[in-house]
Design a protein around this motif. Structure first.
Motif, short mmCIF file in Angstrom:
data_model
loop_
_atom_site.label_atom_id
_atom_site.label_comp_id
_atom_site.label_asym_id
_atom_site.label_seq_id
_atom_site.Cartn_x
_atom_site.Cartn_y
_atom_site.Cartn_z
N VAL A 1 -33.87 41.20 -67.43
CA VAL A 1 -33.92 42.17 -66.34
C VAL A 1 -34.09 41.40 -65.04
O VAL A 1 -35.12 40.77 -64.81
CB VAL A 1 -35.07 43.18 -66.53
CG1 VAL A 1 -35.06 44.19 -65.39
CG2 VAL A 1 -34.94 43.87 -67.88
N ALA A 2 -33.04 41.41 -64.25
CA ALA A 2 -33.05 40.65 -63.00
C ALA A 2 -33.53 41.53 -61.86
O ALA A 2 -33.55 42.76 -61.98
CB ALA A 2 -31.66 40.12 -62.72
N VAL A 3 -33.92 40.88 -60.78
CA VAL A 3 -34.33 41.61 -59.58
C VAL A 3 -33.60 40.98 -58.39
O VAL A 3 -33.62 39.77 -58.22
CB VAL A 3 -35.86 41.51 -59.37
CG1 VAL A 3 -36.26 42.20 -58.06
CG2 VAL A 3 -36.61 42.13 -60.53
N ASP B 1 -25.11 31.94 -55.00
CA ASP B 1 -25.78 32.39 -56.23
C ASP B 1 -26.81 33.49 -56.00
O ASP B 1 -27.50 33.91 -56.92
CB ASP B 1 -26.44 31.18 -56.91
CG ASP B 1 -25.40 30.15 -57.30
OD1 ASP B 1 -24.47 30.53 -58.03
OD2 ASP B 1 -25.50 28.99 -56.88
N GLY B 2 -26.94 33.99 -54.80
CA GLY B 2 -27.89 35.04 -54.48
C GLY B 2 -27.53 35.60 -53.12
O GLY B 2 -26.49 35.26 -52.57
N PRO B 3 -28.41 36.43 -52.57
CA PRO B 3 -29.74 36.81 -53.06
C PRO B 3 -29.73 37.87 -54.18
O PRO B 3 -30.71 38.04 -54.86
CB PRO B 3 -30.43 37.36 -51.81
CG PRO B 3 -29.30 37.88 -50.96
CD PRO B 3 -28.11 37.01 -51.24
N ASP B 4 -28.59 38.57 -54.33
CA ASP B 4 -28.55 39.57 -55.40
C ASP B 4 -28.33 38.90 -56.75
O ASP B 4 -27.81 37.79 -56.82
CB ASP B 4 -27.44 40.59 -55.15
CG ASP B 4 -27.79 41.55 -54.02
OD1 ASP B 4 -28.94 41.49 -53.54
OD2 ASP B 4 -26.92 42.33 -53.60
N ALA B 5 -28.70 39.60 -57.80
CA ALA B 5 -28.51 39.08 -59.15
C ALA B 5 -27.04 39.19 -59.53
O ALA B 5 -26.48 40.28 -59.53
CB ALA B 5 -29.38 39.85 -60.13
N GLY B 6 -26.42 38.07 -59.84
CA GLY B 6 -25.02 38.05 -60.27
C GLY B 6 -24.91 38.29 -61.76
O GLY B 6 -25.80 38.87 -62.38
N LEU C 1 -32.25 45.13 -60.99
CA LEU C 1 -33.14 46.08 -60.33
C LEU C 1 -33.19 45.72 -58.85
O LEU C 1 -33.26 44.54 -58.49
CB LEU C 1 -34.47 45.86 -61.02
CG LEU C 1 -35.69 46.67 -60.97
CD1 LEU C 1 -36.41 46.49 -62.30
CD2 LEU C 1 -36.54 46.12 -59.86
N THR C 2 -33.07 46.73 -58.00
CA THR C 2 -33.27 46.52 -56.56
C THR C 2 -34.55 47.23 -56.18
O THR C 2 -34.69 48.43 -56.47
CB THR C 2 -32.11 47.12 -55.74
OG1 THR C 2 -30.87 46.69 -56.29
CG2 THR C 2 -32.21 46.69 -54.29
N GLU C 3 -35.45 46.52 -55.55
CA GLU C 3 -36.71 47.15 -55.16
C GLU C 3 -36.62 47.65 -53.72
O GLU C 3 -36.31 46.87 -52.81
CB GLU C 3 -37.89 46.17 -55.29
CG GLU C 3 -39.23 46.83 -55.02
CD GLU C 3 -40.42 45.89 -55.26
OE1 GLU C 3 -40.28 44.68 -54.99
OE2 GLU C 3 -41.47 46.37 -55.72
N LEU C 4 -36.84 48.94 -53.55
CA LEU C 4 -36.89 49.54 -52.21
C LEU C 4 -38.31 50.05 -51.98
O LEU C 4 -39.10 50.14 -52.93
CB LEU C 4 -35.90 50.71 -52.10
CG LEU C 4 -34.44 50.39 -52.40
CD1 LEU C 4 -33.62 51.67 -52.41
CD2 LEU C 4 -33.89 49.39 -51.40
N ASP C 5 -38.62 50.40 -50.75
CA ASP C 5 -39.97 50.93 -50.47
C ASP C 5 -40.26 52.16 -51.34
O ASP C 5 -41.37 52.37 -51.79
CB ASP C 5 -40.10 51.30 -48.98
CG ASP C 5 -40.25 50.04 -48.12
OD1 ASP C 5 -40.66 49.00 -48.68
OD2 ASP C 5 -39.91 50.10 -46.93
N LEU D 1 -31.56 50.84 -60.46
CA LEU D 1 -31.25 50.10 -61.69
C LEU D 1 -29.76 50.12 -61.93
O LEU D 1 -29.11 51.16 -61.76
CB LEU D 1 -31.93 50.79 -62.89
CG LEU D 1 -33.30 50.31 -63.35
CD1 LEU D 1 -34.28 50.35 -62.21
CD2 LEU D 1 -33.79 51.18 -64.51
N ARG D 2 -29.19 48.98 -62.33
CA ARG D 2 -27.80 48.95 -62.74
C ARG D 2 -27.70 48.10 -64.00
O ARG D 2 -28.48 47.16 -64.18
CB ARG D 2 -26.89 48.42 -61.63
CG ARG D 2 -27.20 47.00 -61.21
CD ARG D 2 -26.32 46.56 -60.05
NE ARG D 2 -26.48 45.13 -59.77
CZ ARG D 2 -27.42 44.61 -59.00
NH1 ARG D 2 -28.31 45.39 -58.41
NH2 ARG D 2 -27.50 43.29 -58.82
N ALA D 3 -26.74 48.44 -64.85
CA ALA D 3 -26.59 47.73 -66.12
C ALA D 3 -25.61 46.57 -65.96
O ALA D 3 -24.65 46.66 -65.20
CB ALA D 3 -26.11 48.67 -67.20
N GLY D 4 -25.88 45.48 -66.69
CA GLY D 4 -24.97 44.35 -66.70
C GLY D 4 -24.44 44.09 -68.10
O GLY D 4 -23.68 43.15 -68.31
N SER D 5 -24.86 44.90 -69.07
CA SER D 5 -24.41 44.73 -70.45
C SER D 5 -24.54 46.07 -71.15
O SER D 5 -25.29 46.94 -70.70
CB SER D 5 -25.27 43.68 -71.17
OG SER D 5 -26.54 44.23 -71.49
#
Lengths: 278, 389
Positions: free
Chosen positions: B176-178, B194-199, B206-210, B215-219
């Motif tokens: 689970v990436a962030v 290679d970032g800042p988002d998870a490739g 997971l993207t953390e907001l206030d 959440l998004r799936a990669g598999s």
């Protein structure tokens, strides 16, 4: 995945030959190999030999791939593992992973003259290729063998060299820094032997093994005589530990010597060859 | 060579991660008070959960069970030779860049038994290490470390020479990436692409907001877990906020490598006087290689029992900075620090291109922070490139 490259196979010492004060040959056999199976390898490839509880060491295979049942490793007792191995007796066991790497270009050498240049104490990868050629003599043209050593007694396989010298279309030229009254040895180094042999570069390949400084000057001499860098082959040594190109110790620039070599066509390593630190 | 990966990875904007073959699933929104539900489902199927914890003044990965254990409000202040944590009032759990540990130890173990051997009257008997690693989910992995995992896969899973230990661990790992929202001053993943988002390479990102998490799936496995949570799709405003966070995390990075392919430039400068200048500061301690997420060197060591009947063959992380790493006939090929630093840097940024088609650096910046004398890879490269080859 080939398990022989990650997990050792037990092999038994069938014969032990003392070649010189600190050089010995172990003739090994895999008991697990079924009836007509043969240990498949190419001259110039190496195995990782494991001494129980002590460790592994990379040693080239010196015997012929056609030999029945046995395969030979000639070892110089210099380090912790090889000194321990020098104590092995007939009936003892070692572990073997391999064979690893790329051997000599024997298919490419067929139909061509072969120049073999070596220096230092009996270079085992080169003995493997010479034996291979003489057992298939008709497939190769003129064979020229040049070896240079420090002392006369460093020529541990002198008898074999004398036998090879008797073969047709074969030249054996030996040099020693210190020939000690031996008239058959040229007093000097292997590069100086170039003035005493007749090399025709047009249809020839050269195979080199030994100290890098010796190979460097021999390569220069060969190229001066018209050998293209694509027909020079060198056997390299680095700190091989895994054999699979994984552990990183044998890197020479971007090359993994254990996997991409140990025998390289010279033009493919020229960028890194004899560069301090690679 | 394809330079597509040289762009920063932004998922919610126009740019797509390099090498991404699947269209990211539609992000869904996870409110902060539902995070425990995600952790519980990660721990399903008998998996142990690893996550970021504060220990010994650093963010480290270890076993966690509750969302309350995550490092709420923790910020990492990094600079050459320095790593400090600072507690803030922020309710965020992932507002830090990284700690000394990458994902690497979870697939390429620092110490691993490869095989055992028993000696008896009938000879030697070798057995491969067959232990099965515990199924593990890890949360908090960053883009730089995911990219480094792709590099490690290229190295350890070469066709015909797959490393069994690496493969076994990878097969049991759920990632689970962030997306990184708060890069450290030492980060330069935007310049390596290679970032800042998870490739690619995660199961869930997971993207953390206030206001919570996207959440998004990669598999397929990740999709299954997300589906089981039955969450609403992310709103347009939330996707907008995620895109802004990503761009902000790129723009905040002050360090960079000048190009993604420095192969020829560095190999042409093997004799540059700057190598000696670095060697005057470098202690050859190997910290940079220990924290590097892509370094792959290892040493093999026998561990015999006291009676000598049995022995294990152990693989340990090794470093090209150690004196004996390049030993040949009892003497190292690289017998001074200048040559060893040059080996590390030229392998990382040049040799990797020949070996695996890209640079071996993913811009995590750990080698800068964890160097005891603060040697900065980006500055050393800049110094080397100052003069023409």
């Amino acid at each position: 995945m080939n398990m022989h490259t990650t997990l050792p196979m037990p092999a038994q010492v069938k014969e032990r030959i003392q070649e010189s004060a600190d050089i010995f040959t172990l003739r090994l056999q895999y008991p697990d190999l079924a009836g007509d199976q043969r240990y498949a390898f190419a001259p110039g490839q190496f195995n990782m030999l494991y001494l129980h509880g002590v460790g592994e060491v990379a040693i080239s295979i010196v015997s012929d791939p056609q030999d029945e049942r046995l395969f030979d490793h000639t070892i110089r007792a210099v380090g912790r593992v090889t000194r321990g191995m020098s104590q092995l007796k007939e009936g003892d066991w070692v572990g073997v992973r391999g064979p690893f790497g790329v051997g000599w270009p024997l298919a490419e050498a067929e139909g061509k003259d072969v120049v073999i240049i070596t220096g230092g104490l009996g270079c085992a990868p080169v003995v493997a290729v010479i034996n291979y050629i003489f057992r298939r003599r008709e497939r190769f043209g003129q064979v020229t063998i040049m070896q240079g050593v420090k002392h006369r007694e460093d020529l541990i396989w002198r008898e074999r060299y004398d036998q090879w010298a008797q073969q047709p279309d074969t030249t054996v030229a030996l040099a020693a820094d210190n020939p000690e009254q031996d008239q058959s040895l040229f007093s000097g180094n292997v590069v100086q032997l170039f003035d005493r042999v007749d090399l025709q570069p047009d249809n020839a390949v050269a195979m080199l093994c030994g100290p890098e400084i010796m190979m460097k000057y021999a390569i220069e001499a060969l190229m001066q005589r018209g050998f293209p860098d694509t027909r020079l082959w060198v056997s390299m040594e680095r700190n091989m530990q895994c054999g699979n190109g994984l552990c990183g110790h044998c890197q020479m620039g971007p090359l993994f010597v254990c996997r991409d070599g140990p025998v390289f066509r010279y033009d493919r390593i020229a960028e890194w060859f004899f560069r301090k630190g690679f | 060579m394809d330079q597509a990966w040289s762009r920063p990875v932004h998922l919610y904007g126009v740019e797509r991660p390099r090498g991404s073959k699947t269209v990211p699933s539609t992000p869904v929104f996870l409110p902060p008070d539902s995070l425990q539900r995600l952790l519980d489902s990660l721990r399903g199927s008998g998996r142990q959960l690893m996550g970021p914890l504060v220990r010994d003044g650093a963010i480290v990965f270890d076993r966690i069970e509750n969302a309350a254990e995550l490092p709420r409000g923790m910020r990492d202040i990094q600079s050459p030779g320095s790593y400090r944590l600072e507690q803030s009032d922020s309710p965020r759990l992932f507002a830090w860049a990284n700690g000394p540990q990458a994902l690497k130890p979870m697939t390429f173990a620092p110490e691993e038994v490869l095989w055992q051997v028993v000696r008896d009257d009938s000879g030697l008997h070798f057995e491969p290490q067959a232990s099965t690693p515990a199924p593990t989910a890890v949360i908090g992995v960053r883009g730089c470390d995911l990219a480094a995992l792709q590099l490690q896969k290229a190295h350890f899973l070469q066709e015909g020479a797959e490393d069994p230990a690496f493969q076994r661990r990878l097969d049991k790992l759920l990632i689970v990436a962030v997306d990184c929202s708060h890069p450290a001053d030492t980060c330069f993943c935007a310049s390596t692409g290679d970032g800042p988002d998870a490739g690619p390479g995660h199961d869930i990102a997971l993207t953390e907001l206030d206001e919570g998490f996207l959440l998004r799936a990669g598999s397929p496995q990740g999709q299954e877990i997300i589906d089981s949570l039955a969450l609403p799709p992310a709103s347009t405003a939330q996707l907008q906020a995620a895109a802004e966070s990503s761009r902000g995390a790129s723009d905040a990075q002050t360090r960079k490598l000048p190009a993604t392919d420095l192969r020829d430039a560095l190999f042409a400068r093997q004799d540059h006087p700057h190598w000696a200048a670095v060697a005057e500061r470098c202690l050859a301690c190997g910290n940079c290689t220990a924290v590097c997420p892509s370094c792959f060197c290892s040493a093999y060591e026998p561990r015999p029992s006291l009676d000598g009947a049995e022995s294990e063959q152990v693989r340990l992380w090794d470093s090209c900075f150690s004196f004996e790493h390049s030993n040949l006939h009892g003497h190292p090929v690289r017998d001074d620090i200048r040559l060893r630093y040059r080996q590390w840097l030229t392998h990382k940024l040049a040799g990797w291109h020949d070996q695996y088609g890209r640079s071996g650096c993913t811009g995590c910046g750990r080698c800068i922070s964890w160097c005891p004398v603060g040697i900065d890879l980006t500055e050393e490269v800049a110094s080397l490139l100052e003069e023409p080859a």
